[in-house]
Write a protein that holds these residues in place. Structure first.
Motif, PDB file in Angstrom:
ATOM      1  N   ARG A 102       0.813  -1.214   0.000  1.00 10.68           N
ATOM      2  CA  ARG A 102       0.000   0.000   0.000  1.00 10.68           C
ATOM      3  C   ARG A 102       0.847   1.266   0.000  1.00 10.68           C
ATOM      4  N   ARG A 106       0.690   3.611  -3.372  1.00  8.54           N
ATOM      5  CA  ARG A 106       0.066   4.925  -3.232  1.00  8.54           C
ATOM      6  C   ARG A 106       1.069   6.078  -3.276  1.00  8.54           C
ATOM      7  N   GLY A 107       2.321   5.803  -2.884  1.00 11.93           N
ATOM      8  CA  GLY A 107       3.223   6.910  -2.632  1.00 11.93           C
ATOM      9  C   GLY A 107       4.403   7.101  -3.552  1.00 11.93           C
ATOM     10  N   SER A 188       6.089  11.590  -0.573  1.00 13.16           N
ATOM     11  CA  SER A 188       4.680  11.510  -0.193  1.00 13.16           C
ATOM     12  C   SER A 188       4.564  10.920   1.196  1.00 13.16           C
ATOM     13  N   PRO A 190       1.875   8.425   2.246  1.00  8.85           N
ATOM     14  CA  PRO A 190       0.699   7.666   1.816  1.00  8.85           C
ATOM     15  C   PRO A 190      -0.180   7.155   2.944  1.00  8.85           C
ATOM     16  N   GLN A 191       0.360   7.097   4.148  1.00  5.63           N
ATOM     17  CA  GLN A 191      -0.467   6.726   5.292  1.00  5.63           C
ATOM     18  C   GLN A 191       0.170   7.288   6.551  1.00  5.63           C
TER      19      GLN A 191
END
Length: 201
Positions: A102, A106-107, A188, A190-191
Motif C-alpha cells: 500500500r 500509493r506513494g 509523499s 501515503p499513510q
C-alpha cells in the motif's frame, strides 16, 4: 549514550558488501529469534502463497544464492569488528511484492519495472548495537553503492517516529529522520506515520 560516546562509536563502524564477509557473520546479524531470523529479506521477493509455503532454511538459502548473483549486494556493518547490522538494497524490479504494498503503490512516483530505480527495503541492527549510528552508516553506504552501480534514484519507505510509535521490529523500514539527514526528500506520506522518500543520484 552521550554525544561524545556516539561520535566515538560511529568512528568504529565499517560497512562492507556481504559478498566480502563470512556467511557466519550474516547469520550473527540476523540472529535466531524475531523477524530477521524468520524472513531473511525474502518477504518482498515472494508472493503470499510462496511466503506461506517456504520454511526458514529455504529462505536463508535463497538469500545466500541471491547475494552471489544479484546486481545489488547487500551490506553488513561492523562495530569494533563485531557484525552489527545489515541493509538490503537492490533495483526495484527485484522486489516483486514491493510495488503491490500500500505505501509504495500509493506513494511512489517510480515505475515498478525500472531497473534504474533502487529501493532500500530493510535494516537490521543487532540488540546491543542500537543507538550507535549503525543505521546511518548503513544508509550512507547503501547510497554510495547505488551511485557506483549506476542507479538513477534510490527510494526508502521509512517510519516517521514523530507521528507513530514504532517497535524495534517495525523499524526495519528505517526511521524518517535518518533518511532526511542523509539528504533524501519526502515524496509523499501515503499513510499515517509512513513516508516515501527519494534521493536522485
Amino acid at each position: 549514550m552521550d554525544a561524545k560516546a556516539r561520535d566515538q562509536a560511529s568512528t568504529d563502524i565499517r560497512v562492507i558488501p556481504v559478498t566480502e564477509v563470512p556467511w557466519s557473520d550474516v547469520r550473527t546479524v540476523f540472529g535466531t529469534r524475531g523477524d530477521p531470523a524468520t524472513c531473511w529479506c525474502q518477504y518482498f521477493k515472494l508472493s503470499n502463497a510462496q511466503w506461506r509455503a517456504t520454511d526458514v532454511p529455504v529462505l536463508e538459502a535463497a538469500l545466500c544464492e541471491q547475494v552471489r548473483h544479484s546486481p545489488g549486494p547487500r551490506l553488513i556493518a561492523y562495530a569494533a569488528d563485531e557484525p552489527a547490522g545489515w541493509v538490503a538494497v537492490e533495483p526495484r524490479p527485484a522486489y516483486g511484492r514491493l510495488h503491490r504494498t500500500r505505501v509504495v503503490a500509493r506513494g511512489s512516483a517510480e515505475e515498478p519495472d525500472d531497473p534504474s530505480a533502487w529501493a532500500i527495503t530493510c535494516f537490521v541492527v543487532r540488540v546491543g548495537f542500537r543507538r550507535r549510528g549503525i543505521a546511518s552508516a548503513l544508509l550512507a553506504a547503501a547510497v554510495e553503492h547505488c551511485r557506483a552501480s549506476g542507479s538513477r534514484v534510490v527510494e526508502g519507505y521509512p517510519i516517521d517516529t514523530a507521528e507513530r510509535k514504532a517497535s524495534s521490529a517495525d523499524l526495519y523500514h528505517g526511521g524518517l529522520s535518518t533518511f532526511v539527514s542523509a539528504g533524501f526528500e519526502i515524496v509523499s506520506r501515503p499513510q499515517a506515520g509512513r513516508a516515501v522518500v527519494s534521493l536522485t543520484l
